[in-house]
Design an enzyme around this catalytic site. Structure first.
Site, short mmCIF file in Angstrom:
data_model
loop_
_atom_site.label_atom_id
_atom_site.label_comp_id
_atom_site.label_asym_id
_atom_site.label_seq_id
_atom_site.Cartn_x
_atom_site.Cartn_y
_atom_site.Cartn_z
N ASN A 7 0.88 -1.17 0.00
CA ASN A 7 0.00 0.00 0.00
C ASN A 7 0.91 1.22 0.00
OD1 ASN A 7 -1.80 2.04 0.47
ND2 ASN A 7 -2.67 1.16 2.33
N ARG A 93 -2.56 -1.99 -3.51
CA ARG A 93 -3.80 -1.25 -3.27
C ARG A 93 -3.80 -0.02 -4.18
NH1 ARG A 93 -5.62 2.81 1.29
NH2 ARG A 93 -7.81 2.81 0.75
N HIS A 182 -13.51 2.34 -0.04
CA HIS A 182 -13.54 1.27 0.97
C HIS A 182 -14.09 -0.04 0.39
CE1 HIS A 182 -14.06 4.30 4.55
NE2 HIS A 182 -12.78 4.02 4.37
N ARG A 243 -13.92 14.50 8.34
CA ARG A 243 -14.68 14.88 7.14
C ARG A 243 -16.16 15.04 7.49
NH1 ARG A 243 -12.71 9.93 4.05
NH2 ARG A 243 -10.47 10.26 4.06
N GLU A 386 -8.25 -5.62 4.93
CA GLU A 386 -8.13 -5.22 3.52
C GLU A 386 -6.90 -5.85 2.86
OE1 GLU A 386 -9.48 -0.88 2.95
OE2 GLU A 386 -9.26 -1.10 5.11
#
Ligand code: AMP
Length: 401
Positions: A7, A93, A182, A243, A386
């Site tokens: 990643n 990723r 996601h 956010r 993940e």
């Protein structure tokens, strides 16, 4: 069969090495602050006693190439990987796959070019992801590499859910539509929920709530995603750590007029100073839980707003999905914060969701169920992974060649 998952961020590369025979993690770690003072490597390797042993090295890491070489060297030194040639593949990723990538893709020059063309849609992430792929391909040219996209799981969303009600030329010329993010996590927890419920995924209607620093909901009908709360960017939808999530877009124009702030400054406020942090000054849910418990009214409001927003999505998705089989909580907050799970499911018996408060307390290992005996809908905590999903997708993609 060994798979390395990478990643790659703008100044870091995180990695995990899996033995896919039993899906165990052989080693994991990160190089961080690449090109900056204080650059360092943190490496964990599984010992013969199946414990993880940690090494930290602070050393100059001027660029991603050196970072990747360092990762290969420490994997060799600690015996996790004799040589990169031992790898069946490297899974990367990639944040944005646009409309083009509905599945993982073997990395080729054409795929790299397509990911590069998507940079305007993910200017912070795709360049760093690309850099990781290029460096890994140069350094380990004989190892097959696979790009796994955060947006791919959401590519089954139909147009009536992914289009915005704005002039169609903005979609056709500028690709403005809902993409969702996601996806790797939503796909993984949906699969695990199906295993836990002992039913085929393509027979299940699920709502998955990934609640971490970023947060999103996905509506999964018969195993396929039909809607998700993040949109053109990860800013839309649920309230997140910093956010704002859903917002009247006119607020942006009003703020620009009234305050003279630039669009970049307003963008930074909505991404970095809003959400939980904007409401109560803190974005860490552990701290917010403690503050709320000791009577802090702002923290209590942050929790109430956070859960209220999620409940609105649960109701909306139940309306479009048909009979719901399961609600899934995952991510740092979904897996750990029992008071948030309780808040999200409070007074939802009329929708078939009834939590057993005893079962909800604390966290346990693996998947666990929270519903009471009369609940029509299963309520599950499913730890996300993940990296493992990327490794599994890499194996599937390479196996299909
Ligand atoms: P993630 O981005 O998935 O790592 O999730 C990060 C979020 O999970 C942060 O808001 C953490 O405060 C929250 N979190 C992690 N552990 C706990 C816990 N035990 N209780 C409440 N929140 C937690």
């Amino acid at each position: 069969m060994k798979i390395l998952v990478l990643n790659s961020g703008s100044s870091s590369i995180k990695y995990q090495l899996f033995d896919m025979r039993d899906e165990s993690v052989l080693a994991a770690g990160s190089v961080e602050q690449i090109g900056e003072p204080g650059s360092h490597l943190s490496h964990y390797v599984r010992t013969p006693l199946a414990e993880m042993e940690k090494t930290i090295r602070t050393l100059p890491i001027p660029d991603h190439r050196q970072g990747f070489e360092l990762i290969s060297a420490i994997l060799r030194e600690t015996g996790a990987l004799a040589d990169t040639g031992e790898l069946r593949g490297i899974g990367h990723r990639v944040v944005h796959g646009g409309e083009q990538f509905k599945d993982p893709a073997r990395v080729t020059p054409a795929v790299l070019a397509a990911i590069r063309a998507l940079i305007p849609l993910a200017p912070l992430h795709n360049p760093a992801n690309l850099l990781g792929m290029e460096v890994a391909m140069e350094t380990a040219p004989s190892v097959p590499q696979v790009a796994v996209f955060d947006t791919a799981f959401h590519q089954s969303i139909p147009p009536h859910a992914y289009r915005y009600a704005i002039p169609k030329r903005l979609y056709e010329t500028h690709q403005v539509r809902r993409y969702g993010f996601h996806g790797t996590s939503h796909r993984y927890v949906a699969k695990k929920a199906a295993e836990f419920l002992e039913k085929p995924l393509n027979t299940l209607n699920l709502i998955s709530l990934h609640l971490g620093n970023g947060a999103s909901a996905a509506a999964i009908q018969q195993g396929r995603c039909i809607d998700t709360s993040m949109g053109f960017t990860p800013l839309e939808g649920l309230i997140m750590g910093t956010r704002c999530g859903d917002l009247d877009p006119a607020i942006i124009f009003y703020l620009a007029r009234e305050t003279g702030l630039s669009s970049g400054e307003i963008e930074a406020i909505l991404n970095k100073e809003s959400g939980l942090k904007g409401i109560c000054g803190v974005n860490d849910m552990r701290t917010i839980g403690e503050m709320a418990g000791s009577g802090n009214a702002e923290a209590q409001l942050a929790v109430a707003m956070y859960c209220y927003r999620i409940k609105k999505y649960i109701g909306a998705y139940q309306a479009v999905i048909g009979e719901l089989d399961g609600l899934i909580f995952t991510g740092g907050i979904g897996e750990n914060a029992d008071f948030i799970r309780a808040g999200c499911c409070e007074n939802l018996a009329h929708l078939g969701l009834e939590m057993d408060n005893e079962k909800n307390i604390g966290r346990r290992k693996g998947c666990f169920a929270l519903e009471n005996r009369t609940s029509r809908v299963k309520i599950l905590v499913v730890p996300t992974n993940e990296e493992l999903e990327i490794a599994e997708q890499t194996v599937v993609c390479l196996g299909a060649e």
